[in-house]
Design a protein around this motif. Structure first.
Motif, PDB file in Angstrom:
ATOM      1  N   GLY A  78      32.889 109.251 118.851  1.00 27.86           N
ATOM      2  CA  GLY A  78      34.345 109.178 119.001  1.00 27.86           C
ATOM      3  C   GLY A  78      34.781 109.047 120.444  1.00 27.86           C
ATOM      4  N   ILE A  79      34.142 109.831 121.324  1.00 28.55           N
ATOM      5  CA  ILE A  79      34.517 109.775 122.740  1.00 28.55           C
ATOM      6  C   ILE A  79      34.159 108.409 123.319  1.00 28.55           C
ATOM      7  N   THR A  80      33.046 107.849 122.853  1.00 30.32           N
ATOM      8  CA  THR A  80      32.610 106.548 123.379  1.00 30.32           C
ATOM      9  C   THR A  80      33.613 105.449 123.041  1.00 30.32           C
ATOM     10  N   GLY A 107      45.249 109.930 124.890  1.00 28.79           N
ATOM     11  CA  GLY A 107      45.523 109.284 123.608  1.00 28.79           C
ATOM     12  C   GLY A 107      44.322 108.480 123.122  1.00 28.79           C
ATOM     13  N   GLY A 108      43.706 107.743 124.027  1.00 25.83           N
ATOM     14  CA  GLY A 108      42.546 106.931 123.664  1.00 25.83           C
ATOM     15  C   GLY A 108      41.402 107.786 123.137  1.00 25.83           C
ATOM     16  N   LYS A 153      44.485  99.676 118.262  1.00 21.00           N
ATOM     17  CA  LYS A 153      44.135 101.077 118.498  1.00 21.00           C
ATOM     18  C   LYS A 153      44.478 101.503 119.922  1.00 21.00           C
ATOM     19  N   GLY A 154      44.325 100.558 120.864  1.00 21.03           N
ATOM     20  CA  GLY A 154      44.750 100.846 122.236  1.00 21.03           C
ATOM     21  C   GLY A 154      46.246 101.100 122.278  1.00 21.03           C
ATOM     22  N   PHE A 155      46.993 100.339 121.486  1.00 23.40           N
ATOM     23  CA  PHE A 155      48.438 100.505 121.415  1.00 23.40           C
ATOM     24  C   PHE A 155      48.790 101.869 120.822  1.00 23.40           C
ATOM     25  N   VAL A 156      48.103 102.221 119.732  1.00 20.08           N
ATOM     26  CA  VAL A 156      48.312 103.540 119.122  1.00 20.08           C
ATOM     27  C   VAL A 156      48.049 104.626 120.160  1.00 20.08           C
ATOM     28  N   THR A 166      37.044 103.305 125.292  1.00 18.35           N
ATOM     29  CA  THR A 166      37.461 101.902 125.249  1.00 18.35           C
ATOM     30  C   THR A 166      38.944 101.797 124.893  1.00 18.35           C
ATOM     31  N   TYR A 167      39.364 102.608 123.910  1.00 14.99           N
ATOM     32  CA  TYR A 167      40.794 102.612 123.556  1.00 14.99           C
ATOM     33  C   TYR A 167      41.625 103.072 124.751  1.00 14.99           C
ATOM     34  N   ALA A 168      41.071 104.007 125.520  1.00 18.75           N
ATOM     35  CA  ALA A 168      41.789 104.519 126.682  1.00 18.75           C
ATOM     36  C   ALA A 168      42.015 103.406 127.708  1.00 18.75           C
TER      37      ALA A 168
END
Length: 294
Positions: free
Chosen positions: A15-17, A246-247, A227-230, A21-23
């Motif tokens: 999840g952190i990995t 958030g990411g 997901k980046g937007f979320v 990327t989302y971050a």
């Protein structure tokens, strides 16, 4: 007990990995949103471009470092082109119009990649081998450390840029008050230009780092971008620190949901989260345009 802990850690690591990327994607959204109040829905395509181009350049026989630098530079140039050709000509348009333009840009980028590079799925070799590191019974891939380490460096570099350099302060000033910034002589169109370049570079970097773990193809940008937007909204759109938190949060919740509930809900989790947050905390976890920006 040990098995449960190992399993929990396994989900947490994964999840952190992806969360990192989302971050990076969320930071990209934040940069552009701050500079122009535009939500750039082409952000996901920059992530995809980073991964795809890294594959193309390494397959062309370029040394990995060169391939990676190019795979960040090219999307940055594409980002600048999007800003110059699509955003700048309609200056002063409604925000909604600008958002629709970015969606159009994302379709164009995706279409070109599909035609030029095909529909195949590609992988990159991990940067430092595939030998997993064992932590309390869970395995951590060396590539995950690359993702986290580079993301951390980026966050520190951005903080430094915005708090300690003139250009960074000019960008912050523009995001607070565009007119006032123009009055004190800040070139706000340059700021917009820069924010698109930086945003695209951040996205591409995330796409490159994650490709050895998750693979890439012409259409991965849609989900990654969303997901980046979320993540950006969860953290309070326009808040840099919030984007990072958030990411990571979206990534961890997604991994936990997939691991403990069912992987078929994996992609739904971020959207349930965003509805939940918008309902209870309409300004995001960290509020909207707050002063403490990364």
């Amino acid at each position: 007990g040990a098995v449960m802990l190992a399993q929990f850690l396994q989900f947490l690591f994964s999840g952190i990995t992806v969360g990192a990327t989302y971050a990076l994607a969320a930071l990209g959204f934040t940069l552009i949103y701050n500079a122009s109040n535009v939500i750039n829905f082409a952000q996901g395509e920059f992530i995809m471009l980073g991964g795809m181009l890294a594959v193309v350049f390494t397959q062309a026989g370029l040394p990995l470092p060169v391939a990676l630098v190019l795979a960040i530079l090219v999307p940055a140039i594409v980002g600048v082109l999007v800003e110059k050709l699509a955003i700048e000509p309609v200056k002063g348009a409604e925000t909604v119009t600008l958002i629709i333009i970015t969606i159009g840009a994302s379709l164009v980028i995706r279409g070109i990649v599909q035609v030029v590079l095909g529909k195949g799925t590609h992988s990159l070799p991990a940067f430092s081998g595939d030998t997993p590191i064992d932590i309390l019974g869970a395995t951590l891939l060396p590539q995950s450390l690359w993702v986290l380490g580079v993301t951390a460096l980026v966050v520190v570099a951005l903080w430094y840029f915005f708090n300690r350099t003139l250009q960074g302060k000019a960008m912050l000033a523009t995001s607070y008050n565009r007119l006032a910034a123009e009055l004190v002589g800040i070139n706000t169109s340059w700021v917009l230009f820069m924010s698109f370049a930086m945003s695209a570079a951040l996205g591409a970097l995330g796409g490159i780092l994650i490709t050895p773990i998750t693979l890439t193809s012409y259409d991965v940008g849609i989900m990654l971008g969303l997901k980046g937007f979320v993540a950006a909204v969860v953290g309070g759109l326009g808040n840099g620190l919030g984007a990072v938190v958030g990411g990571l949060l979206v990534g961890i919740l997604e991994a936990m949901g997939a691991g403990y509930v069912s992987s078929s809900y994996k992609d739904a989790i971020p959207f349930v989260l965003i509805l939940f947050i918008l309902f209870f905390l309409p300004r995001g976890l960290f509020g909207g345009k707050s002063t403490d920006r990364v």
